[in-house]
Design a protein around this motif. Structure first.
Motif, PDB file in Angstrom:
ATOM      1  N   ARG A 235       0.595  -1.120   0.135  1.00 35.89           N
ATOM      2  CA  ARG A 235       0.392  -0.231   0.057  1.00 35.89           C
ATOM      3  C   ARG A 235       1.163   1.542  -0.099  1.00 35.89           C
ATOM      4  O   ARG A 235       0.310   2.069  -0.270  1.00 35.89           O
ATOM      5  CB  ARG A 235      -1.001   0.260   1.205  1.00 35.89           C
ATOM      6  N   LEU A 236       2.103   1.053   0.461  1.00 39.02           N
ATOM      7  CA  LEU A 236       2.376   2.379   1.192  1.00 39.02           C
ATOM      8  C   LEU A 236       3.465   2.772  -0.335  1.00 39.02           C
ATOM      9  O   LEU A 236       3.649   3.947  -1.460  1.00 39.02           O
ATOM     10  CB  LEU A 236       4.125   2.219   1.818  1.00 39.02           C
TER      11      LEU A 236
ATOM     12  N   GLY B 108       1.552   4.901  -3.502  1.00 35.43           N
ATOM     13  CA  GLY B 108       1.279   5.334  -2.335  1.00 35.43           C
ATOM     14  C   GLY B 108       0.194   5.800  -1.423  1.00 35.43           C
ATOM     15  O   GLY B 108       0.003   6.714  -1.249  1.00 35.43           O
ATOM     16  N   ALA B 109      -0.386   4.742  -0.372  1.00 37.11           N
ATOM     17  CA  ALA B 109      -1.123   5.155   0.168  1.00 37.11           C
ATOM     18  C   ALA B 109      -0.435   5.798   1.812  1.00 37.11           C
ATOM     19  O   ALA B 109       0.794   6.145   1.507  1.00 37.11           O
ATOM     20  CB  ALA B 109      -1.600   3.848   1.282  1.00 37.11           C
ATOM     21  N   SER B 110      -1.117   6.484   2.465  1.00 36.60           N
ATOM     22  CA  SER B 110      -0.483   6.657   3.860  1.00 36.60           C
ATOM     23  C   SER B 110      -0.028   5.935   4.757  1.00 36.60           C
ATOM     24  O   SER B 110      -0.648   5.007   4.338  1.00 36.60           O
ATOM     25  CB  SER B 110      -1.360   8.003   4.831  1.00 36.60           C
ATOM     26  N   LEU B 111       0.919   6.323   6.043  1.00 32.99           N
ATOM     27  CA  LEU B 111       1.506   5.005   6.470  1.00 32.99           C
ATOM     28  C   LEU B 111      -0.026   4.463   7.202  1.00 32.99           C
ATOM     29  O   LEU B 111       0.084   3.291   7.522  1.00 32.99           O
ATOM     30  CB  LEU B 111       2.133   5.723   7.236  1.00 32.99           C
ATOM     31  N   GLN B 112      -0.650   5.665   7.769  1.00 31.57           N
ATOM     32  CA  GLN B 112      -1.256   5.415   8.190  1.00 31.57           C
ATOM     33  C   GLN B 112      -2.728   4.133   7.426  1.00 31.57           C
ATOM     34  O   GLN B 112      -2.881   3.320   8.199  1.00 31.57           O
ATOM     35  CB  GLN B 112      -2.793   6.804   8.345  1.00 31.57           C
ATOM     36  N   ASP B 113      -2.999   4.507   6.442  1.00 35.01           N
ATOM     37  CA  ASP B 113      -3.921   3.659   6.042  1.00 35.01           C
ATOM     38  C   ASP B 113      -2.754   2.069   5.976  1.00 35.01           C
ATOM     39  O   ASP B 113      -3.521   1.447   5.459  1.00 35.01           O
ATOM     40  CB  ASP B 113      -4.112   3.814   4.199  1.00 35.01           C
ATOM     41  N   ALA B 114      -1.731   2.098   5.023  1.00 34.66           N
ATOM     42  CA  ALA B 114      -0.743   1.221   5.621  1.00 34.66           C
ATOM     43  C   ALA B 114      -0.559   0.350   6.466  1.00 34.66           C
ATOM     44  O   ALA B 114      -1.067  -1.032   6.366  1.00 34.66           O
ATOM     45  CB  ALA B 114       0.021   1.502   4.982  1.00 34.66           C
TER      46      ALA B 114
ATOM     47  N   GLU C 115       5.278   0.344  11.598  1.00 33.30           N
ATOM     48  CA  GLU C 115       5.835   1.975  11.380  1.00 33.30           C
ATOM     49  C   GLU C 115       7.774   1.903  11.019  1.00 33.30           C
ATOM     50  O   GLU C 115       7.524   1.414   9.638  1.00 33.30           O
ATOM     51  CB  GLU C 115       5.862   2.711  11.982  1.00 33.30           C
TER      52      GLU C 115
ATOM     53  N   ARG D 255       8.817   1.309   6.597  1.00 33.44           N
ATOM     54  CA  ARG D 255       9.974   1.932   6.360  1.00 33.44           C
ATOM     55  C   ARG D 255      11.097   1.140   5.617  1.00 33.44           C
ATOM     56  O   ARG D 255      11.655   1.310   5.440  1.00 33.44           O
ATOM     57  CB  ARG D 255      10.167   2.770   7.194  1.00 33.44           C
TER      58      ARG D 255
END
Length: 341
Positions: free
Chosen positions: A264-265, A268-274, A291, A295
């Motif tokens: 997901r990251l 293009g998804a945000s870390l919150q969504d991922a 998190e 990364r």
């Protein structure tokens, strides 16, 4: 004959008189015992009736082969079918068992059940029971995925209880190495929650608390974070209590979840969504660590890690004597993958 998963439950309730003997084998000793007890009860009506149930071991079988035939041919004093269970049978006794099966053709009077540990597909004992029309082979592997979930839910339901999704997820991660141990832990949990009808995450963590599942999470995180010192420490803890195969499967589950989040990251998804893709009951407590793992890893590196885990599991199943060493090596090699190009 070889029984598949769909046939086993019904066969355990009614093995039928045409089946003279059954081989129950596999790495899950608790599940082997559970299924043998079910077969004994199905044949003799009880698992501990001294007039209808006889227990032998492999040493007795080796020292006095004729006794097995004598017990199989005996008739109960009080009437009814008998059961003979023979524990600890090995592949080296296949010829002896084959000679027995040539004479014992049905279980009208006595059902004979052989218990064995894990047997590879090429094992003579396994082939003997799978190929004989009047015998049956039942494999007992560690519960995982949907099977483990069904075992947990069924036992809770029998006690009139359900489980919150987070609690069920936690239990799936914490249990499964041995059917007997799983049932014991669930029974302990049922007593812990008392009159409550639903098991919450806090209940599961308090009751099952420091089981292998918690140590497995710590090992998974250490490998995903590349912390070699923590990896060695957690491997010592886990390998002392858990089979290498189960450790590798737990590691694979963690990297599969991580793969979804990292994918997901990278899309293009945000870390919150991922983070949602992780679906972990320990999510909030361990969020900073998760998190960092997201990364640190790329989807390509995770794919290589999953391939490495699969290869190591295959090697560990073929070479049980060095399974611990193979698991240690794989953990350290996987931990170093994000730094390689």
């Amino acid at each position: 004959m070889k029984l598949d998963r769909r046939q086993i439950d019904e066969f355990l309730k009614n093995p039928g008189e045409k089946t003279a003997a059954v081989l129950v084998f596999g790495p899950d000793e608790g599940l082997v015992r559970e299924r043998v007890n079910a077969l004994v009860k199905a044949a003799a009506g009880s698992s501990d009736d001294p007039f209808r149930v006889v227990e032998l071991d492999s040493d007795q079988l080796r020292g006095d082969p004729a006794r097995l035939m004598d017990e199989a041919g005996a008739i109960s004093m009080l009437g009814g079918r008998r059961a003979v269970r023979v524990g600890g049978v090995t592949d080296g006794q296949a010829k002896l068992v084959e000679d027995f099966l040539d004479s014992h053709r049905d279980s009208k009077n006595t059902l004979v059940i052989f218990e064995a540990g894990e047997l590879p597909g090429r094992a003579a004992l396994r082939k003997l029971f799978e190929g004989a029309p009047h015998a049956a082979a039942i494999a007992c592997y560690h519960d995982s995925g949907g099977d483990l979930k069904a075992v947990i839910q069924a036992q809770l339901s029998a006690a009139g209880k359900g489980a919150a999704p987070a609690a069920l997820s936690y239990l799936e991660q914490s249990l499964g190495g041995d059917r007997g141990a799983t049932r014991s832990e669930i029974e302990k949990l049922i007593l812990y929650v008392g009159e409550a009808k639903q098991v919450e995450l806090e209940d599961a963590m308090a009751s099952v608390g420091h089981s292998a599942g918690v140590e497995q999470d710590d090992l998974n995180y250490a490998i995903a974070e590349g912390d070699s010192r923590a990896i060695e420490r957690q491997l010592d803890l886990n390998l002392a209590e858990t089979a290498p195969i189960m450790i590798l499967r737990g590691l694979a589950r963690h990297f599969l979840k991580l793969h979804g989040a990292v994918g997901r990251l990278e899309s293009g998804a945000s870390l919150q969504d991922a983070m949602v893709a992780l679906n972990s009951p320990l999510f909030w407590r361990d969020r900073p660590r998760l998190e960092r793992q997201c990364r640190r890893w790329s989807s390509r590196a995770i794919a290589i890690a999953l391939q490495k885990i699969g290869e190591t599991e295959s090697q560990a199943m073929r070479h049980r004597e060095i399974a611990d060493t193979l698991t240690r090596r794989a953990g350290l090699e996987i931990a170093a993958l994000p730094g390689k190009r």
